[in-house]
Scaffold this motif. Structure first.
Motif, mmCIF file in Angstrom:
data_model
loop_
_atom_site.group_PDB
_atom_site.id
_atom_site.type_symbol
_atom_site.label_atom_id
_atom_site.label_comp_id
_atom_site.label_asym_id
_atom_site.label_seq_id
_atom_site.Cartn_x
_atom_site.Cartn_y
_atom_site.Cartn_z
ATOM 1 N N ASP A 218 19.299 17.471 11.941
ATOM 2 C CA ASP A 218 19.517 18.153 13.211
ATOM 3 C C ASP A 218 18.596 17.592 14.275
ATOM 4 N N ASP A 219 17.422 17.200 13.820
ATOM 5 C CA ASP A 219 16.391 16.809 14.763
ATOM 6 C C ASP A 219 15.534 15.735 14.100
ATOM 7 N N LEU A 220 15.078 14.781 14.899
ATOM 8 C CA LEU A 220 14.380 13.651 14.302
ATOM 9 C C LEU A 220 12.887 13.941 14.127
ATOM 10 N N GLU A 221 12.256 14.449 15.160
ATOM 11 C CA GLU A 221 10.806 14.662 15.110
ATOM 12 C C GLU A 221 10.457 15.743 14.067
ATOM 13 N N GLN A 222 11.264 16.807 14.035
ATOM 14 C CA GLN A 222 11.021 17.867 13.052
ATOM 15 C C GLN A 222 11.487 17.445 11.661
ATOM 16 N N PHE A 223 12.275 16.389 11.649
ATOM 17 C CA PHE A 223 12.848 15.852 10.408
ATOM 18 C C PHE A 223 13.403 16.966 9.511
ATOM 19 N N LYS A 224 14.311 17.711 10.090
ATOM 20 C CA LYS A 224 14.928 18.831 9.375
ATOM 21 C C LYS A 224 16.218 18.311 8.751
ATOM 22 N N VAL B 193 0.845 -1.190 0.000
ATOM 23 C CA VAL B 193 0.000 0.000 0.000
ATOM 24 C C VAL B 193 0.882 1.242 0.000
ATOM 25 N N MET B 194 0.675 2.078 -1.019
ATOM 26 C CA MET B 194 1.414 3.325 -1.103
ATOM 27 C C MET B 194 0.554 4.421 -0.479
ATOM 28 N N ILE B 195 0.994 4.943 0.634
ATOM 29 C CA ILE B 195 0.260 6.020 1.295
ATOM 30 C C ILE B 195 0.605 7.313 0.569
ATOM 31 N N ARG B 196 -0.404 7.869 -0.111
ATOM 32 C CA ARG B 196 -0.172 9.016 -0.990
ATOM 33 C C ARG B 196 -0.554 10.325 -0.313
ATOM 34 N N GLN B 197 0.319 11.269 -0.425
ATOM 35 C CA GLN B 197 0.020 12.610 0.050
ATOM 36 C C GLN B 197 0.529 13.566 -1.035
ATOM 37 N N ILE C 134 10.123 6.619 13.414
ATOM 38 C CA ILE C 134 10.916 5.479 12.910
ATOM 39 C C ILE C 134 10.080 4.662 11.918
ATOM 40 N N THR C 135 8.823 4.430 12.270
ATOM 41 C CA THR C 135 7.949 3.696 11.354
ATOM 42 C C THR C 135 7.823 4.438 10.025
ATOM 43 N N ALA C 136 7.626 5.758 10.100
ATOM 44 C CA ALA C 136 7.497 6.544 8.873
ATOM 45 C C ALA C 136 8.783 6.466 8.047
ATOM 46 N N ILE C 137 9.923 6.533 8.725
ATOM 47 C CA ILE C 137 11.206 6.436 8.013
ATOM 48 C C ILE C 137 11.362 5.055 7.374
ATOM 49 N N GLN C 138 10.981 4.014 8.108
ATOM 50 C CA GLN C 138 11.079 2.660 7.537
ATOM 51 C C GLN C 138 10.235 2.551 6.268
ATOM 52 N N MET C 139 9.030 3.133 6.305
ATOM 53 C CA MET C 139 8.174 3.110 5.111
ATOM 54 C C MET C 139 8.847 3.824 3.945
ATOM 55 N N ALA C 140 9.537 4.919 4.264
ATOM 56 C CA ALA C 140 10.104 5.768 3.209
ATOM 57 C C ALA C 140 11.486 5.326 2.756
ATOM 58 N N ILE D 182 8.823 13.903 0.615
ATOM 59 C CA ILE D 182 8.537 12.778 1.509
ATOM 60 C C ILE D 182 8.764 13.197 2.971
ATOM 61 N N ASP D 183 9.726 14.082 3.207
ATOM 62 C CA ASP D 183 9.965 14.589 4.577
ATOM 63 C C ASP D 183 8.696 15.219 5.153
ATOM 64 N N ASN D 184 7.933 15.859 4.282
ATOM 65 C CA ASN D 184 6.671 16.473 4.692
ATOM 66 C C ASN D 184 5.686 15.414 5.185
ATOM 67 N N ILE D 185 5.641 14.283 4.501
ATOM 68 C CA ILE D 185 4.724 13.201 4.915
ATOM 69 C C ILE D 185 5.185 12.634 6.265
ATOM 70 N N ILE D 186 6.497 12.498 6.436
ATOM 71 C CA ILE D 186 7.021 11.997 7.719
ATOM 72 C C ILE D 186 6.626 12.960 8.843
ATOM 73 N N ARG D 187 6.818 14.259 8.604
ATOM 74 C CA ARG D 187 6.451 15.244 9.641
ATOM 75 C C ARG D 187 4.956 15.176 9.972
ATOM 76 N N LEU D 188 4.143 15.035 8.931
ATOM 77 C CA LEU D 188 2.691 14.949 9.151
ATOM 78 C C LEU D 188 2.328 13.718 9.976
ATOM 79 N N ALA D 189 2.997 12.598 9.688
ATOM 80 C CA ALA D 189 2.726 11.373 10.450
ATOM 81 C C ALA D 189 3.075 11.592 11.917
ATOM 82 N N VAL D 190 4.223 12.207 12.148
ATOM 83 C CA VAL D 190 4.659 12.462 13.532
ATOM 84 C C VAL D 190 3.676 13.392 14.228
ATOM 85 N N LYS D 191 3.247 14.440 13.508
ATOM 86 C CA LYS D 191 2.281 15.398 14.053
ATOM 87 C C LYS D 191 0.987 14.682 14.451
ATOM 88 N N ASN D 192 0.685 13.616 13.747
ATOM 89 C CA ASN D 192 -0.511 12.840 14.050
ATOM 90 C C ASN D 192 -0.243 11.722 15.057
#
Lengths: 577, 577
Positions: A317-323, A224-228, A283-289, A268-278
Motif C-alpha cells: 500500500d505504501d513504500l516508506e511504511q513498507f506495509k 556483508v550480512m546486516i543482521r537484525q 530502494i537501497t534497503a529493498i535491493q539489499m533484501a 525483513i520488512d522490519n529491517i527495511i522500515r528501521l533503515a527508512v526510519k534512520n
C-alpha cells in the motif's frame, strides 16, 4: 494460467527506478513487464496506486530460533513479505545429526516459502560440546545434490580455518569445488587474520557490528550480512553501509529472531522500515533484501520484477511504511490483504519424524545427581566444616550480554551444597541428553537472581543439552525430568510443583503449534520466572541458553564441567584443585 | 611459493577505491591484501607507483574470428591484460560439429589464458544453412559437465524462442536447470517480444547499439554486453550506460575481432582506453571488465584483488593509458614488461586433430559448375538471344554494412554468362563443402568492384561453406579448388595464377601460425584484392563472409540458392521463374 497486475508502481531493483507498469505472470514466472491488456490474462488485479516489489529474502536464519516449524514460520513471514529464506539448520543438526537436516528439508519442501539450506559446518561447535554426533564432510557431501542446498553454513571454527584443520578444509573444499557459497562467522577478526580466513574460501559475514569491520569485509570481497535479530541488533551500527561504495555488497538477515518479535515487529520488512526510519533509502534497503541476496547465493532469476524471474511478488500500500498487502509466491497468491492462505504440512517419513520428536536420550535424574562434591569426597556430610569451605569459580552473567566473567568466591558445601540465595549464587547443571552418557556438568552461576525453585530448558547453544538453574536440588531434578518427559521445552518449578511449561518437541527446539500460541506460551513461562524473583531486565531463558556455548568468553559450562573460553581448556570448579 | 607485490596502488573493484597496499599471492590464489613484510614471501616484487588491477575478462568472443588457435590468441591477449575469455565456438561447431567444441576445449586446457566455453545454441544458424551437422540438445548436454562450460551461447534463433520451438526450449532448459547462463542475441527486439524472449531464460545481450535498447535490457534483468569488435563497434552508442543506474549491469566484450586489430589496438584494454578517451571513469570500465563479468557468469572468486580470489593480476604503469606491464595468471607471471612467456600447446587426440585439419569434404569443381542456366536449359549456347536476356536478382552490397539489397536487373546469359564488369555485376558461388552434397548456390553480386580474376574463402558465416566471387568461371574454379587443397583459407586468382593465399587449416577458420604472421598474410591477400580493382573502402573478405548469412537482411546466398531474409524463404535467381 495468466495473472495481470494492472497499473502498479513497479520497483526496479536493477536500476533503482520506480516505473508505472503492468506485470504479467504465467504460472510461476513473470513473463512481461510493460504495457499489457486485459485480454492478455485470465485474472486481472487492479493494483493502481500500489507498489510492486520483489519478494524479500532472508539471507541467514536459524529456523530453530523462531521455535516454529518451517510451515508455521512460513505463515508468519510470508505475511511480512518474505518469500525466501536461507536457513542454517545447525541447531537441530546438533541434536539429530543429519536427520535434523533431513527434517528441515522435508518439512519445507514445496511450501510457498522458499526454504534454501546451508549445510551446518560446525557440528559440534567446539571439541568441548557434546552434541548428538559430529558431522563430517562425508556426511554433508551427499546433500549438495539437493537443489535447495546452496552451500556451507557459517564457518564458526575460525581457529580451525587458520590452522588449516583438515576436517574444516575438506568441508570448505566440497562447497567451493561445486561453485557454492561458504558463509562466514568471524566477529572482530581483522587484518592478516581476516585475510587468511577469507582466503580459505569464505564469502560472507553476518557478525559485523560496526562500520570499520563491515567495510574491511566488503573491500576484501565478502558479502556483508546486516543482521537484525532478537539479541544481536547490528543495523544501527551498520547504517554507514548504506553508501554508494558499499551498499551493493550488503544484504539483510535476521539470524536468530524469536516468535514474539516476528509477530510484533515483523521480519525483513522490519529491517527495511528501521533503515527508512534512520533516513536511509527504501530502494537501497529493498535491493539489499532482494536482488543482492539472490546474487550472493547465485539464485539466478530470483529477486526482481522482470521477465523470466520467479513470480515472488509483493503488493504494498505504501513504500516508506513498507506495509505488505498481497504476496505471490511462484505466481500463487499466498497473502490476500494481510491474510495468509492455509499451507499444507509436507509429509516426511514417519519413523524419521518420530525420532525427531523423541530426541531425549538420557536417564531420569535424581536430587543426588546435582550434589557438588570435591574430588575424592564420598559424602558431603562427612566433611569437616573447614573442608567444606571451598573457593570456587562462579559463572557471573554480565547484564544484557552473552559474555560471562569468572567470579572466584568461597562457598560452604555443607550449607545448601554451596547455594547462597542472598549472594545470588545458584546451582547450574548441564546434563548430556543425546547419548545416555550420564555426563553432568555442575557448578554455580550468579546474575540470574532466582529466589526460589528451579528453571530448566532444552535450548542451550549449540549442543542443546539440558540446562538447569536452581535454588535447590529437588526442584532441579524435577525440572530436568519434566523437560525429558516433554521431549524438550522450558519449565519453571517451585516446591515440587510445575508452575509453567512449554513443550518444544521437535528436537527439543521447536514447537508444533502456531506462532501466536508459541509466543504466548513463551511469554507465560518467562513471566513465571519473574515471579520467582528474577529481575525483568534479564531474559532468563535466552541468557541460560548461552551459558553452555564455549565460544563466547570468559567462562562457560559444558556437560563435563567448566570451560575457560579464552584459553579453550577445561578448568576445575574448585580453584585449588 | 609466495610472491609479494609490494606497495602497489590496488584497484578495489568492489568499492571503486584505490588503496596503497601489498598483495600476497600463494600458488594460484591471492591470500592477503594489506600490510605485509618481506619475510612473508619467497619472491618480492617492488610495484611502487604502479597500479594493481584484476585480470580482464572478455565476456563474449568467437576465437575463430581472430583466426588464431587458442594458444596463439592467448599470447596476444595476455599481453593486453586479458586473463579470461568466454568463448562461443559456434563457427568451428558449424564445420566440425561437437568435435569443434572438443578442439577448442582441448587446445585451451591448462593454458595461462582461462578459456571458458558457452555451448553453441544455433548450429546451423538457420534452416537454410548447410552446416556439417545439426547440434541438438542431446549433443550438447554432456558438455555441461565440463567445468569450463558456463552455459548456452548466444540464442540467435529469436523466432524459435518466441514460437516455443521444442528443440530451442530443450537447449535452454538444459542450461537453466543447471543454474547456468543463457546468452542472448536479439538486435532491435523490444517491448512485448523482448519480454517473451527474455522470459524464456535468456540473460544477456551483446547486440545493443543504442542507449534505449540497452537500458530496456538492463531494466528487464539482462546483462548488457558492450561490444567493440572489428566490424560491430557499439561502445560509442552505449556510452550513456556508464551511468550510476545502469553501469553495474554492463560488461565489455569483443565478439569478433581480427588479428591485426588485436595486435594494433589491443583487446579489452582497448575498450577501456576508448571509454576513458570518451570521458568515462576508468574504474567503471575496469569494474565492467572484471568483477561484473565474473558475476554475469557466476565465476566465483574471480575478477578482484581480494583474499581467496584467483591470482589473475595486472601491473600497470599508468591507469588512464591502461598500459599493461606485467601479468600474472593464477599466480604465475606470464607477461614481464610486455613480453609474454612461452606457452606450451596442449595435446589433443591425434585423430581428432587430423579431422579438424581436414574439414573439406567436397569434390573438385570445374569451370562448368559455375555456369548459370535457367531451369530446363541444357546448353546456354543453344539459347536464342532473346531467351538469354533475363531479369535476375543481384545481391547488392551496402557499403560499410553487412546488410544487402536486392537489385533486379537484366543480364545476358550468353555474354560472359551474365557477368558484366562495367556494371559491376560479378558471379557469386556458395559451395557446400561439409558432406559432399555437391550443392552449389549460384548468382550475381554487385558492390565488391573486382575487375579481374576471382577470390575465394572458407570463412563464410555461419556454416562456412566455400564462397567464391569472380569475373570468370575459370578463375573461380581454380580459386575454389585451391581453398579445398589448402583445407581452408583465402585466395586471390588471376588468369589461372594464384596471386596470394593464406591457409586456415583449423576447420578452414584458423591458422596454425602466430598472430603477427596471420595478420601480415591477411593483409597481403587483401592488398592483392585491391590490385584487382576493389576499392579500398571495402574489406573484401569480411564483406564476402557475410554474404552467406541468411539472418541479416535483405538477400543472401545459400548453398541451394538465394534467400529472401525478411520473408525467410528461398527465392529464384530469375525474377520471372
Amino acid at each position: 494460467m495468466k495473472i495481470l497486475l494492472k497499473r502498479g508502481k513497479v520497483i526496479n531493483v536493477f536500476t533503482g527506478e520506480i516505473e508505472e507498469s503492468d506485470v504479467l505472470i504465467e504460472n510461476n514466472v513473470i513473463i512481461g513487464v510493460g504495457e499489457y491488456n486485459e485480454d492478455d490474462a485470465d485474472i486481472i488485479k487492479d493494483v493502481s496506486h500500489k507498489y510492486i516489489c520483489p519478494g524479500l529474502i532472508d539471507g541467514h536464519i536459524h529456523i530453530e530460533s523462531t521455535m516454529l516449524t518451517p510451515v508455521e514460520l512460513a505463515k508468519v513471514v510470508l505475511a511480512h513479505g518474505t518469500t525466501s529464506i536461507v536457513a542454517d539448520p545447525h541447531e537441530i543438526a546438533n541434536v539429530c545429526g543429519i536427520e535434523g537436516i533431513e527434517y528441515i528439508l522435508g518439512k519445507s519442501e514445496d511450501i510457498p516459502l522458499h526454504v534454501y539450506v546451508m549445510l551446518p559446518s560446525c557440528v559440534p561447535a567446539t571439541q568441548f560440546d557434546e552434541s548428538a554426533t559430529e558431522l563430517m564432510a562425508t556426511d554433508l557431501e551427499p546433500y549438495y545434490d539437493v537443489e535447495r542446498v546452496l552451500g556451507l553454513a557459517e564457518m564458526m571454527n575460525y581457529p580451525g580455518v587458520l590452522s588449516g584443520d583438515l576436517k574444516v578444509k575438506e568441508k570448505i573444499h566440497d562447497a567451493v569445488a561445486r561453485n557454492l557459497v561458504v558463509d562466514g562467522h568471524a566477529p572482530l577478526v581483522t587484518g592478516r587474520d581476516l585475510d587468511r580466513y577469507i582466503a580459505a574460501g569464505i564469502q560472507s559475514d553476518h557478525e559485523c557490528s560496526n562500520e570499520e569491520e563491515a567495510k574491511e569485509r566488503v573491500r576484501k570481497g565478502q558479502w556483508v550480512m546486516i543482521r537484525q535479530g532478537t539479541a544481536a541488533r547490528n543495523l544501527e551500527g551498520l547504517l554507514p553501509m548504506f553508501n554508494d561504495r558499499y551498499k551493493h555488497r550488503c544484504i539483510l538477515v535476521t539470524d536468530d529472531r524469536h516468535p514474539s518479535d516476528l509477530l510484533e515487529d515483523g521480519h525483513i520488512d522490519n529491517i527495511i522500515r528501521l533503515a527508512v526510519k534512520n533516513g536511509k533509502s527504501v530502494i537501497t534497503a529493498i535491493q539489499m533484501a532482494t536482488i543482492q541476496a539472490a546474487q550472493c547465493f547465485n539464485l539466478r532469476l530470483v529477486g526482481a520484477i522482470a521477465p523470466g524471474y520467479r513470480a515472488d511478488i509483493l503488493v504494498l500500500d505504501d513504500l516508506e511504511q513498507f506495509k505488505v498487502r498481497d504476496v505471490y509466491s511462484e505466481g500463487e497468491q499466498v497473502v490476500d490483504n494481510g491474510k495468509v492462505v492455509q499451507i499444507e504440512e509436507p509429509w516426511i517419513d514417519d519413523d524419521l519424524y518420530e525420532r525427531i520428536c523423541t530426541s531425549f536420550h538420557m536417564n531420569e535424574v535424581s536430587e543426588k545427581d546435582f550434589v557438588i562434591k570435591p574430588e575424592g569426597v564420598a559424602d558431603i556430610d562427612g566433611m569437616s566444616e573447614e573442608e567444606a569451605q571451598r573457593k570456587v569459580r562462579v559463572i557471573k552473567i554480565i547484564e544484557e550480554q552473552l559474555l560471562t566473567q569468572e567470579w572466584q568466591t568461597q562457598v560452604n558445601l555443607k550449607k545448601d551444597n554451596g547455594i547462597d540465595i542472598e549472594r545470588d549464587i545458584l546451582k547450574l547443571a548441564v546434563i548430556e541428553r543425546h547419548n545416555y552418557t550420564g555426563h553432568i556438568g555442575l557448578g554455580y552461576i550468579s546474575g540470574i537472581g532466582l529466589k526460589e525453585g528451579a528453571i530448566a530448558a532444552s535450548v542451550s547453544h549449540d549442543s542443546h543439552n539440558l540446562i538447569v538453574i536452581g535454588t535447590n536440588e529437588k526442584d532441579m531434578a524435577l525440572a530436568a525430568n519434566h523437560i525429558k518427559k516433554l521431549e524438550g521445552g522450558s519449565v519453571v518449578v517451585k516446591d515440587g510443583q510445575i508452575l509453567a511449561d512449554m513443550q518444544l518437541k521437535i528436537g527439543g527446539l521447536m514447537a508444533v503449534e502456531p506462532a501466536s500460541y508459541v509466543a504466548e506460551k513463551n511469554l507465560k513461562v518467562r513471566e513465571m520466572v519473574y515471579e520467582l524473583g528474577v529481575p525483568k531486565e534479564i531474559e532468563p531463558f535466552m541468557t541460560m541458553a548461552f551459558v553452555s556455548l564455549p565460544v563466547i568468553p570468559d567462562i562457560k559450562m559444558s556437560t563435563k564441567g567448566l570451560i575457560d573460553v579464552n584459553k579453550q581448556e577445561r578448568v576445575s570448579l574448585f580453584v585449588d584443585e
